[in-house]
Design a protein around this motif. Structure first.
Motif, PDB file in Angstrom:
ATOM      1  N   PRO A  92       0.986  -1.308  -0.007  1.00 42.39           N
ATOM      2  CA  PRO A  92       0.002  -0.054   0.008  1.00 42.39           C
ATOM      3  C   PRO A  92       0.812   1.285  -0.084  1.00 42.39           C
ATOM      4  O   PRO A  92       1.922   1.435   0.622  1.00 42.39           O
ATOM      5  CB  PRO A  92      -1.028  -0.111   1.353  1.00 42.39           C
ATOM      6  CG  PRO A  92      -0.152  -1.113   2.307  1.00 42.39           C
ATOM      7  CD  PRO A  92       0.741  -1.881   1.141  1.00 42.39           C
ATOM      8  N   PRO A  93       0.303   2.310  -0.686  1.00 47.19           N
ATOM      9  CA  PRO A  93       1.073   3.592  -0.460  1.00 47.19           C
ATOM     10  C   PRO A  93       1.212   4.344   0.832  1.00 47.19           C
ATOM     11  O   PRO A  93       0.486   3.746   1.810  1.00 47.19           O
ATOM     12  CB  PRO A  93       0.123   4.389  -1.180  1.00 47.19           C
ATOM     13  CG  PRO A  93      -1.196   4.079  -1.333  1.00 47.19           C
ATOM     14  CD  PRO A  93      -0.798   2.646  -1.242  1.00 47.19           C
ATOM     15  N   LEU A  94       2.516   4.825   0.813  1.00 52.48           N
ATOM     16  CA  LEU A  94       2.561   5.496   2.298  1.00 52.48           C
ATOM     17  C   LEU A  94       1.778   6.943   2.446  1.00 52.48           C
ATOM     18  O   LEU A  94       1.300   7.339   3.479  1.00 52.48           O
ATOM     19  CB  LEU A  94       4.180   5.733   2.460  1.00 52.48           C
ATOM     20  CG  LEU A  94       4.930   4.578   2.257  1.00 52.48           C
ATOM     21  CD1 LEU A  94       6.428   4.962   2.331  1.00 52.48           C
ATOM     22  CD2 LEU A  94       4.970   3.788   3.596  1.00 52.48           C
ATOM     23  N   LEU A  95       1.904   7.503   1.240  1.00 51.38           N
ATOM     24  CA  LEU A  95       1.106   8.789   0.997  1.00 51.38           C
ATOM     25  C   LEU A  95       0.518   9.081  -0.507  1.00 51.38           C
ATOM     26  O   LEU A  95       1.401   8.266  -1.196  1.00 51.38           O
ATOM     27  CB  LEU A  95       2.066  10.087   1.102  1.00 51.38           C
ATOM     28  CG  LEU A  95       2.561  10.090   2.845  1.00 51.38           C
ATOM     29  CD1 LEU A  95       3.562  11.253   2.807  1.00 51.38           C
ATOM     30  CD2 LEU A  95       1.127  10.764   3.586  1.00 51.38           C
ATOM     31  N   GLU A 113       1.478   7.990   8.969  1.00 48.38           N
ATOM     32  CA  GLU A 113       0.621   7.156  10.123  1.00 48.38           C
ATOM     33  C   GLU A 113      -0.676   7.598   9.750  1.00 48.38           C
ATOM     34  O   GLU A 113      -1.656   6.835   9.785  1.00 48.38           O
ATOM     35  CB  GLU A 113       1.157   7.482  11.343  1.00 48.38           C
ATOM     36  CG  GLU A 113       0.261   6.811  12.579  1.00 48.38           C
ATOM     37  CD  GLU A 113       0.786   7.218  13.950  1.00 48.38           C
ATOM     38  OE1 GLU A 113       0.093   7.703  14.666  1.00 48.38           O
ATOM     39  OE2 GLU A 113       1.996   7.098  14.052  1.00 48.38           O
ATOM     40  N   GLU A 114      -0.986   8.961   9.496  1.00 49.12           N
ATOM     41  CA  GLU A 114      -2.352   9.340   9.442  1.00 49.12           C
ATOM     42  C   GLU A 114      -2.940   8.839   8.065  1.00 49.12           C
ATOM     43  O   GLU A 114      -4.146   8.387   7.943  1.00 49.12           O
ATOM     44  CB  GLU A 114      -2.513  10.874   9.473  1.00 49.12           C
ATOM     45  CG  GLU A 114      -3.652  11.472   9.320  1.00 49.12           C
ATOM     46  CD  GLU A 114      -3.628  13.094   9.169  1.00 49.12           C
ATOM     47  OE1 GLU A 114      -4.886  13.832   8.664  1.00 49.12           O
ATOM     48  OE2 GLU A 114      -2.649  13.653   9.723  1.00 49.12           O
ATOM     49  N   TYR A 115      -2.147   8.795   7.108  1.00 43.22           N
ATOM     50  CA  TYR A 115      -2.565   8.227   5.830  1.00 43.22           C
ATOM     51  C   TYR A 115      -3.035   6.868   5.932  1.00 43.22           C
ATOM     52  O   TYR A 115      -3.960   6.283   5.137  1.00 43.22           O
ATOM     53  CB  TYR A 115      -1.503   8.507   4.753  1.00 43.22           C
ATOM     54  CG  TYR A 115      -2.321   8.112   3.286  1.00 43.22           C
ATOM     55  CD1 TYR A 115      -3.217   8.906   2.786  1.00 43.22           C
ATOM     56  CD2 TYR A 115      -1.723   6.858   2.755  1.00 43.22           C
ATOM     57  CE1 TYR A 115      -3.465   8.404   1.388  1.00 43.22           C
ATOM     58  CE2 TYR A 115      -2.349   6.351   1.681  1.00 43.22           C
ATOM     59  CZ  TYR A 115      -3.216   7.236   0.907  1.00 43.22           C
ATOM     60  OH  TYR A 115      -3.510   6.807  -0.335  1.00 43.22           O
ATOM     61  N   ALA A 116      -2.354   5.951   6.624  1.00 40.65           N
ATOM     62  CA  ALA A 116      -2.481   4.545   6.845  1.00 40.65           C
ATOM     63  C   ALA A 116      -3.723   4.335   7.358  1.00 40.65           C
ATOM     64  O   ALA A 116      -4.540   3.645   7.146  1.00 40.65           O
ATOM     65  CB  ALA A 116      -1.430   4.053   7.729  1.00 40.65           C
ATOM     66  N   LYS A 117      -4.347   5.461   8.268  1.00 42.61           N
ATOM     67  CA  LYS A 117      -5.774   5.103   8.895  1.00 42.61           C
ATOM     68  C   LYS A 117      -6.675   5.629   7.989  1.00 42.61           C
ATOM     69  O   LYS A 117      -7.897   5.223   8.024  1.00 42.61           O
ATOM     70  CB  LYS A 117      -5.711   5.917  10.325  1.00 42.61           C
ATOM     71  CG  LYS A 117      -4.621   5.275  11.287  1.00 42.61           C
ATOM     72  CD  LYS A 117      -4.794   6.258  12.756  1.00 42.61           C
ATOM     73  CE  LYS A 117      -3.781   5.576  13.509  1.00 42.61           C
ATOM     74  NZ  LYS A 117      -3.525   6.651  14.575  1.00 42.61           N
ATOM     75  N   GLU A 118      -6.470   6.809   7.409  1.00 42.10           N
ATOM     76  CA  GLU A 118      -7.651   7.570   6.734  1.00 42.10           C
ATOM     77  C   GLU A 118      -7.540   7.713   5.223  1.00 42.10           C
ATOM     78  O   GLU A 118      -8.453   8.338   4.664  1.00 42.10           O
ATOM     79  CB  GLU A 118      -7.543   9.109   7.331  1.00 42.10           C
ATOM     80  CG  GLU A 118      -7.775   9.147   8.736  1.00 42.10           C
ATOM     81  CD  GLU A 118      -7.524  10.546   9.135  1.00 42.10           C
ATOM     82  OE1 GLU A 118      -7.503  11.533   8.195  1.00 42.10           O
ATOM     83  OE2 GLU A 118      -7.429  10.840  10.217  1.00 42.10           O
ATOM     84  N   GLY A 119      -6.367   7.225   4.549  1.00 47.57           N
ATOM     85  CA  GLY A 119      -6.316   7.438   3.350  1.00 47.57           C
ATOM     86  C   GLY A 119      -7.282   6.808   2.290  1.00 47.57           C
ATOM     87  O   GLY A 119      -7.887   5.985   2.810  1.00 47.57           O
ATOM     88  N   ALA A 120      -7.602   7.314   1.147  1.00 45.15           N
ATOM     89  CA  ALA A 120      -8.192   6.680   0.249  1.00 45.15           C
ATOM     90  C   ALA A 120      -7.985   5.217  -0.015  1.00 45.15           C
ATOM     91  O   ALA A 120      -6.716   4.857   0.023  1.00 45.15           O
ATOM     92  CB  ALA A 120      -8.607   7.372  -1.036  1.00 45.15           C
ATOM     93  N   ARG A 121      -9.088   4.327  -0.235  1.00 44.13           N
ATOM     94  CA  ARG A 121      -8.850   2.996  -0.353  1.00 44.13           C
ATOM     95  C   ARG A 121      -9.595   2.714  -1.768  1.00 44.13           C
ATOM     96  O   ARG A 121     -10.521   3.380  -2.235  1.00 44.13           O
ATOM     97  CB  ARG A 121      -9.365   2.138   0.381  1.00 44.13           C
ATOM     98  CG  ARG A 121      -8.800   2.127   2.043  1.00 44.13           C
ATOM     99  CD  ARG A 121      -7.479   1.895   1.814  1.00 44.13           C
ATOM    100  NE  ARG A 121      -6.845   1.457   3.022  1.00 44.13           N
ATOM    101  CZ  ARG A 121      -6.470   2.795   4.088  1.00 44.13           C
ATOM    102  NH1 ARG A 121      -6.315   3.903   3.491  1.00 44.13           N
ATOM    103  NH2 ARG A 121      -5.959   2.246   5.378  1.00 44.13           N
TER     104      ARG A 121
END
Length: 154
Positions: free
Chosen positions: A24-27, A144-152
């Protein structure tokens, strides 16, 4: 949500160079710098920072184009699509142009960089905006924030 529906495959415009993403992407990012505007022939470039072990060229041989310095921008030799970048001194990830993926419908930039060069009419929807690049100390929190909230992917 943690289901990234990996792996993802992609290709340049002509299909001679193919890539696979298995991490998965980091950002995800939109960069408004003049260099990205010119290389993408658009208002900004989109990137997904992919951990290096999760990125592979599966077909063809990309060539270095654009800027020929320590930061290497890779293109298809035939159609000239800008596919990915290996930033200088950051061997732990590859910046992939997510529009090269077979399905990029889920991509939303989480951060935007070089907002100081943003064209007046452009809105990216990025959650975080930086005049240049984020300070180095911000990256851990952003990842860390992106891992929790980023688009999927849908």
């Amino acid at each position: 949500m943690t289901d990234w529906k990996l792996p993802w495959d992609g290709a340049c415009r002509c299909g001679q160079v193919r890539i696979r993403i298995s991490a998965p992407p980091l950002l995800t990012m939109a960069c408004h710098c003049k260099g990205c505007q010119r290389m993408s022939a658009s208002a900004y470039s989109l990137s997904a920072a992919i951990p290096t072990p999760g990125f592979a060229v599966t077909q063809g041989e990309p060539v270095i184009g654009g800027q020929h310095g320590a930061t290497r921008h890779y293109f298809c030799a035939h159609c000239k699509s800008w596919m990915f970048t290996r930033p200088e001194g950051m061997d732990q990830f590859v910046n992939v142009r997510p529009t090269m993926l077979d399905d990029a419908s889920w991509v939303v930039p989480f951060i935007e960089t070089y907002a100081q060069a943003r064209l007046p009419s452009v809105v990216t929807g990025a959650k975080h905006s930086y005049d240049t690049f984020p300070p180095v100390e911000d990256y851990g929190r952003l990842i860390e924030e992106y891992a929790k909230e980023g688009a999927r992917p849908r």
